[in-house]
Write a protein that holds these residues in place. Sequence first.
Motif, PDB file in Angstrom:
ATOM      1  N   LEU A 136       0.872  -1.151  -0.034  1.00  0.00           N
ATOM      2  CA  LEU A 136       0.001   0.115  -0.012  1.00  0.00           C
ATOM      3  C   LEU A 136       0.863   1.102  -0.071  1.00  0.00           C
ATOM      4  O   LEU A 136       0.757   2.331  -0.671  1.00  0.00           O
ATOM      5  CB  LEU A 136      -0.817   0.109   1.290  1.00  0.00           C
ATOM      6  N   ALA A 137       1.738   1.193   0.684  1.00  0.00           N
ATOM      7  CA  ALA A 137       2.707   2.496   0.802  1.00  0.00           C
ATOM      8  C   ALA A 137       3.539   2.723  -0.553  1.00  0.00           C
ATOM      9  O   ALA A 137       3.585   3.750  -0.821  1.00  0.00           O
ATOM     10  CB  ALA A 137       3.827   2.165   2.229  1.00  0.00           C
ATOM     11  N   ALA A 138       3.811   1.490  -0.897  1.00  0.00           N
ATOM     12  CA  ALA A 138       4.429   1.904  -2.262  1.00  0.00           C
ATOM     13  C   ALA A 138       3.419   2.307  -3.364  1.00  0.00           C
ATOM     14  O   ALA A 138       3.763   3.089  -4.237  1.00  0.00           O
ATOM     15  CB  ALA A 138       5.137   0.366  -2.910  1.00  0.00           C
ATOM     16  N   ALA A 139       2.252   1.946  -3.373  1.00  0.00           N
ATOM     17  CA  ALA A 139       1.328   2.380  -4.491  1.00  0.00           C
ATOM     18  C   ALA A 139       0.892   3.935  -3.992  1.00  0.00           C
ATOM     19  O   ALA A 139       0.721   4.670  -5.094  1.00  0.00           O
ATOM     20  CB  ALA A 139      -0.094   1.727  -4.170  1.00  0.00           C
ATOM     21  N   PRO A 145      -3.800   5.737  -7.248  1.00  0.00           N
ATOM     22  CA  PRO A 145      -4.740   5.538  -6.301  1.00  0.00           C
ATOM     23  C   PRO A 145      -5.711   4.278  -6.872  1.00  0.00           C
ATOM     24  O   PRO A 145      -6.254   3.795  -5.782  1.00  0.00           O
ATOM     25  CB  PRO A 145      -5.605   6.920  -6.410  1.00  0.00           C
ATOM     26  N   ASP A 146      -5.698   3.801  -7.981  1.00  0.00           N
ATOM     27  CA  ASP A 146      -6.405   2.902  -8.438  1.00  0.00           C
ATOM     28  C   ASP A 146      -5.876   1.468  -7.752  1.00  0.00           C
ATOM     29  O   ASP A 146      -6.588   0.775  -7.391  1.00  0.00           O
ATOM     30  CB  ASP A 146      -6.210   2.541  -9.756  1.00  0.00           C
ATOM     31  N   LEU A 147      -4.675   1.286  -7.899  1.00  0.00           N
ATOM     32  CA  LEU A 147      -3.985   0.328  -7.133  1.00  0.00           C
ATOM     33  C   LEU A 147      -4.060   0.108  -5.605  1.00  0.00           C
ATOM     34  O   LEU A 147      -4.316  -0.703  -4.909  1.00  0.00           O
ATOM     35  CB  LEU A 147      -2.645   0.149  -7.408  1.00  0.00           C
ATOM     36  N   GLU A 148      -4.026   1.324  -5.155  1.00  0.00           N
ATOM     37  CA  GLU A 148      -3.985   1.616  -3.636  1.00  0.00           C
ATOM     38  C   GLU A 148      -5.461   1.360  -3.264  1.00  0.00           C
ATOM     39  O   GLU A 148      -5.841   0.387  -2.373  1.00  0.00           O
ATOM     40  CB  GLU A 148      -3.964   3.018  -3.495  1.00  0.00           C
ATOM     41  N   VAL A 152      -6.529  -1.786  -0.535  1.00  0.00           N
ATOM     42  CA  VAL A 152      -7.440  -1.436   0.503  1.00  0.00           C
ATOM     43  C   VAL A 152      -8.684  -2.374   0.505  1.00  0.00           C
ATOM     44  O   VAL A 152      -8.941  -3.076   1.516  1.00  0.00           O
ATOM     45  CB  VAL A 152      -7.794   0.105   0.417  1.00  0.00           C
ATOM     46  N   ARG A 153      -9.122  -2.673  -0.738  1.00  0.00           N
ATOM     47  CA  ARG A 153     -10.314  -3.649  -0.830  1.00  0.00           C
ATOM     48  C   ARG A 153      -9.873  -5.036  -0.112  1.00  0.00           C
ATOM     49  O   ARG A 153     -10.288  -5.619   0.674  1.00  0.00           O
ATOM     50  CB  ARG A 153     -10.904  -3.746  -2.058  1.00  0.00           C
ATOM     51  N   ALA A 154      -8.629  -5.474  -0.762  1.00  0.00           N
ATOM     52  CA  ALA A 154      -8.079  -6.953  -0.648  1.00  0.00           C
ATOM     53  C   ALA A 154      -8.014  -6.878   1.184  1.00  0.00           C
ATOM     54  O   ALA A 154      -8.372  -8.005   1.657  1.00  0.00           O
ATOM     55  CB  ALA A 154      -6.722  -7.159  -1.291  1.00  0.00           C
ATOM     56  N   ARG A 155      -7.194  -5.901   1.480  1.00  0.00           N
ATOM     57  CA  ARG A 155      -6.743  -5.956   2.868  1.00  0.00           C
ATOM     58  C   ARG A 155      -7.950  -6.059   3.981  1.00  0.00           C
ATOM     59  O   ARG A 155      -8.099  -6.945   4.934  1.00  0.00           O
ATOM     60  CB  ARG A 155      -6.062  -4.634   3.164  1.00  0.00           C
TER      61      ARG A 155
END
Length: 212
Positions: A136-139, A145-148, A152-155
């Motif tokens: 997440l931090a790398a994203a 923000p799309d990957l972030e 977040v959803r997966a987490r």
Amino acid sequence: HTRWPRDWSSDVCSSDLCGYIHEGKRPPAKCPQCGADENRFVLMEPLPPELEAMVRAAFAGESKAAVRNQAFARQAAKEELPQVAALFKAVAEAEAVHAKEMLNYLEGEVGDTEANLRAAFEHELAAKAEHYPPILAAAVKAKRPDLEWALVRARDVEARHAELYKRALSALAGGREVTYYVCEVCGYVFEDHTSDACPVCRSGKDSFKRIG
């Protein structure tokens, strides 16, 4: 598989289908319990560490290939190429067979159901607390923000999975039947009923798949 050309180094092996235990330098030609061929027997001894690491990598590779080919099949179907989609689906199933076979050789990965529930619970907690934060931090750093949002959803869904495993552990002896519904967008799992929208990704009911 090839037929065993020589005696095994161990005196005990087990059928990977039914769990039948056989004692002897060679597996039986057929399992007396389920009829499995001799090549379905696995030695009941741990692998050397270096070889185990290689088998673990093979398991991960076959698992990824199965998921990747499922995605390829969906794309082929979108392009109205049903024969190619069918091929990708078939190979995905084959790769899943390979992954399951590699799993047979990974010591301690599969125990009784209570142990499996505890292990699954711990894996989900580790994924939420340890695996996702650095990605997440790398994203965020990469301004994606799309990957972030996907991460977040997966987490957040991992936490839901952990909750379900914990609940199943508590009710293991109860035998309660539960129907599950999985959001095919983010992986959120409902018990017995759904809502109008997924609580994590807000997808509608048409995204929920009934399991069981």
